[in-house]
Design an enzyme around this catalytic site. Structure first.
Site, PDB file in Angstrom:
ATOM      1  N   GLU A 288      -9.171 -20.096 -79.752  1.00 37.18           N
ATOM      2  CA  GLU A 288      -9.491 -20.956 -78.475  1.00 37.18           C
ATOM      3  C   GLU A 288     -11.091 -21.569 -78.947  1.00 37.18           C
ATOM      4  O   GLU A 288     -12.074 -21.280 -78.234  1.00 37.18           O
ATOM      5  CB  GLU A 288      -9.609 -20.550 -77.280  1.00 37.18           C
ATOM      6  CG  GLU A 288      -8.096 -20.162 -76.959  1.00 37.18           C
ATOM      7  CD  GLU A 288      -7.137 -21.184 -76.416  1.00 37.18           C
ATOM      8  OE1 GLU A 288      -7.557 -22.324 -76.467  1.00 37.18           O
ATOM      9  OE2 GLU A 288      -6.066 -20.950 -76.062  1.00 37.18           O
ATOM     10  N   ASP A 413     -11.541 -20.285 -49.662  1.00 31.50           N
ATOM     11  CA  ASP A 413     -12.442 -19.649 -50.747  1.00 31.50           C
ATOM     12  C   ASP A 413     -13.823 -19.376 -49.677  1.00 31.50           C
ATOM     13  O   ASP A 413     -14.072 -19.892 -49.038  1.00 31.50           O
ATOM     14  CB  ASP A 413     -13.053 -20.632 -51.584  1.00 31.50           C
ATOM     15  CG  ASP A 413     -14.209 -20.103 -52.804  1.00 31.50           C
ATOM     16  OD1 ASP A 413     -13.723 -19.154 -53.229  1.00 31.50           O
ATOM     17  OD2 ASP A 413     -14.966 -20.800 -52.872  1.00 31.50           O
ATOM     18  N   ASP A 470      -9.047 -16.185 -51.794  1.00 29.28           N
ATOM     19  CA  ASP A 470      -9.847 -15.590 -52.554  1.00 29.28           C
ATOM     20  C   ASP A 470      -9.842 -14.016 -52.450  1.00 29.28           C
ATOM     21  O   ASP A 470     -10.144 -13.497 -51.479  1.00 29.28           O
ATOM     22  CB  ASP A 470     -11.307 -16.020 -52.773  1.00 29.28           C
ATOM     23  CG  ASP A 470     -11.940 -15.309 -53.981  1.00 29.28           C
ATOM     24  OD1 ASP A 470     -11.599 -14.317 -54.729  1.00 29.28           O
ATOM     25  OD2 ASP A 470     -13.165 -15.470 -53.891  1.00 29.28           O
ATOM     26  N   HIS A 547     -16.040 -25.134 -54.536  1.00 28.81           N
ATOM     27  CA  HIS A 547     -15.364 -24.136 -53.516  1.00 28.81           C
ATOM     28  C   HIS A 547     -14.246 -24.968 -52.884  1.00 28.81           C
ATOM     29  O   HIS A 547     -13.288 -24.094 -52.833  1.00 28.81           O
ATOM     30  CB  HIS A 547     -16.618 -24.152 -52.361  1.00 28.81           C
ATOM     31  CG  HIS A 547     -17.809 -23.721 -52.846  1.00 28.81           C
ATOM     32  ND1 HIS A 547     -17.984 -22.452 -53.506  1.00 28.81           N
ATOM     33  CD2 HIS A 547     -19.017 -24.328 -53.190  1.00 28.81           C
ATOM     34  CE1 HIS A 547     -19.546 -22.340 -53.870  1.00 28.81           C
ATOM     35  NE2 HIS A 547     -19.863 -23.493 -53.629  1.00 28.81           N
ATOM     36  N   ASP A 550     -11.475 -24.440 -55.824  1.00 28.94           N
ATOM     37  CA  ASP A 550     -11.055 -23.072 -55.940  1.00 28.94           C
ATOM     38  C   ASP A 550      -9.914 -22.713 -54.529  1.00 28.94           C
ATOM     39  O   ASP A 550      -8.960 -22.205 -54.885  1.00 28.94           O
ATOM     40  CB  ASP A 550     -12.070 -22.061 -55.642  1.00 28.94           C
ATOM     41  CG  ASP A 550     -13.111 -22.018 -57.178  1.00 28.94           C
ATOM     42  OD1 ASP A 550     -12.508 -22.274 -58.271  1.00 28.94           O
ATOM     43  OD2 ASP A 550     -13.864 -21.250 -57.117  1.00 28.94           O
TER      44      ASP A 550
END
Length: 572
Positions: A288, A413, A470, A547, A550
């Site tokens: 990677e 989140d 989260d 945010h 997420d």
């Protein structure tokens, strides 16, 4: 059952001493490989049966000592033995006297006696305990490892494990004019499989070479490149020749002691501190490549790892990032005299290697989203600039559309200040591979009770609605549950962020209603790949101003995980 005089003497001494190598020496065996001779004797059925019988009926004059040992150990266990110790006691007027007294043995002495006695009588039957406690098993295991001999013949990879895409690469290795070998390609190109196989071949044919395999993040090593090398060893039917350990994470070639080390670039001290017992570090693989922090960071690793010796093999592999401006995509375009470059894709691989499901998934994406297909499966960098999402559509999502959304996803989140708490509501259409984001909430300095009331009173969230949050904030999740919401933590793991972001990028469209979701629209439109200090685009995803992104990832994790079969894919 008939033993030679020397075998019988060995067995008797082993019963007496409990040490196979010493027993072989006392029995008259000669040479530098007494431990191997001893282990071979212990593995012979006739000798093992003789030892077991003699442990039941000790009759030989020679092993009277063994009988005494066993009887003593038994007395220790039964608290019938004492030891003499020196003690001091006062005789008055500041005068002390020395006295020898009998003292019962400590509990630790009894435990040790029990272990020794059990060892002689094979009382430890559990394999794990025997491997740890019984010296005979350990010696057999050690001799088995040492007994593997190096084949004088050169080892060559069988052609049936090599994809046609890498036939040219094999010839380039034979020419021995390159130091750096770069392999790029789309999903399923088997470039990592080829490199792992080639590293095993190099180790077997070059006893002075040791290898280091590097990824940007250390905690992704075990489930990716370590598993990949294990796959190569098994595919070549060489499992008896290699020893794999998880702590430390390394693989040893038993006949020579050569090592394959695994390190993360985020732990630089472990990279610099590698010391090899013999030979030198001559093989280095950057898996990677685009995840590393630019060409300068890669050069630093090369300079600190590859040192000593005349031969060096530096491998670099990666799936080309979507944006052509990524540093790794630009890196391979600049010619280099000692570099060989190979680009491959899944169409060059035998279909039976990939399987029907893989081919069908690729063809489906080709039909519904040709641009994503080109990037993901053919490895073509067909994006521009540093923006992560070039599939975002900003428009109103009408009430009529929302009325037919049949499965809704919600994500949270957590945040306080300056990072906000965020919530999003969305719908995913799998047949069209489109995502619709049509509601949001965003707050600073609000308690869990406050945000709960916002969701229920302003957004109409009910106990029947599942909210994926989260998982780092377990207390907050529990608070939501206590209030009556169906909250759960998102599953995280090495590579999960990268994979979920790539999944979002692969969608045909991410439709965002900027009237209902102004903050979400801004984040998706402005979110860019990470850059080096020199402004080079790299493949990392910065953890800032993301945010709502997420919250969307958490909400959809069930779909992403089911579709991907996990965040880490090997043999590619």
């Amino acid at each position: 059952m008939k033993l030679t005089p020397k075998q019988k003497a060995f067995a008797d001494y082993y019963i007496e001493l409990g040490n196979a190598t010493e027993a072989a020496q006392k029995a008259g065996y000669k040479g530098n490989n007494l431990n191997r001779i001893a282990s071979e004797n212990l593995s012979k059925l006739d000798i093992k049966q003789y030892i077991e019988e003699k442990m039941e009926e000790i009759s030989s004059n020679r092993i009277a000592k063994a009988e005494e040992v066993l009887q003593y150990l038994t007395r220790v266990i039964r608290d019938e033995e004492t030891e003499q110790v020196v003690v001091t006691k006062s005789a008055g007027d500041f005068i002390t006297e020395i006295e020898i007294v009998d003292k019962k043995l400590d509990a630790k002495d009894k435990i040790k006696a029990s272990e020794l006695l059990a060892k002689r009588y094979y009382l430890f039957n559990d394999r794990e305990i025997r491997l740890k406690e019984m010296k005979m098993d350990l010696e057999i295991k050690k001799a088995t490892e040492e007994d593997i001999k190096v084949d004088d013949k050169s080892f060559a990879l069988p052609w049936n494990v090599i994809s046609p895409a890498f036939v040219e690469a094999l010839h380039k290795f034979e020419e021995n004019i390159f130091t750096e070998y770069v392999f790029s390609g789309g999903r399923g190109s088997t470039k990592s499989s080829f490199i792992s196989l080639k590293i095993i071949e190099l180790i077997k044919n070059n006893p002075e070479l040791n290898a280091v395999i590097v990824r940007q993040v250390a905690n992704t090593l075990r489930d990716s490149v370590f598993a990949q090398i294990q796959w190569a060893i098994e595919s070549l039917e060489l499992t008896e020749e290699f020893k794999c350990t998880y702590s430390p994470l390394e693989i040893t070639y038993k006949p020579t002691g050569q090592k394959i080390y695994f390190r993360g670039a985020d732990e630089p001290t472990k990279l610099k501190g590698i010391k090899v017992k013999s030979g030198y570090l001559g093989i280095l693989w950057f898996e990677e490549l685009d995840q590393f922090k630019g060409p300068e960071a890669v050069r630093t690793i090369e300079q600190s790892v590859v040192r000593g010796g005349d031969k060096a093999y530096i491998f670099k592999s990666f799936n080309p990032p979507k944006t052509a401006n990524n540093w790794a995509n630009k890196y391979v375009k600049v010619p280099k005299k000692n570099r060989y470059f190979n680009h491959s894709n899944y169409t060059q691989v035998p279909k039976k290697w990939l399987g029907k499901a893989f081919i069908e998934e690729a063809e489906h994406l080709k039909e519904i989203n040709p641009k994503s297909y080109e990037h993901e499966y053919l490895g073509i960098a067909n994006g521009n600039g540093g923006n992560v999402f070039d599939n975002v559509i900003i428009r109103e999502i009408t009430d009529d559309e929302i009325d037919v959304f049949d499965r809704i996803y919600m994500g949270v989140d957590w945040g306080w200040f300056p990072d906000p708490w965020t919530w999003n509501k969305m719908y995913y259409n799998p047949s069209q591979n489109k995502l619709y984001i049509y509601d949001e909430a965003r707050e600073n300095k609000k308690s869990n009770k406050d945000t709960y009331e916002i969701l229920v009173n302003e957004k109409g969230v009910t106990p029947a609605d599942i909210i994926t949050c989260d998982s780092a904030e377990k207390k907050s999740i529990q608070d939501y549950k206590n209030y009556g919401l169906s909250a759960r933590g998102a599953r995280k793991g090495p590579g999960s962020v990268d994979y979920s972001m790539k999944w979002l990028v692969s969608l045909n469209e991410i439709v965002i209603d900027n009237i209902r979701c102004p903050y979400t629209a801004t984040e998706f439109l402005e979110y860019e790949y990470e850059r080096t200090k020199d402004g080079e685009v790299i493949s990392g995803y910065p953890d800032k101003e993301n945010h709502h992104i997420d919250a969307v990832r958490y909400a959809l994790e069930h779909i992403i995980n089911n579709k991907s079969k996990g965040p880490i894919n090997i043999n590619y």
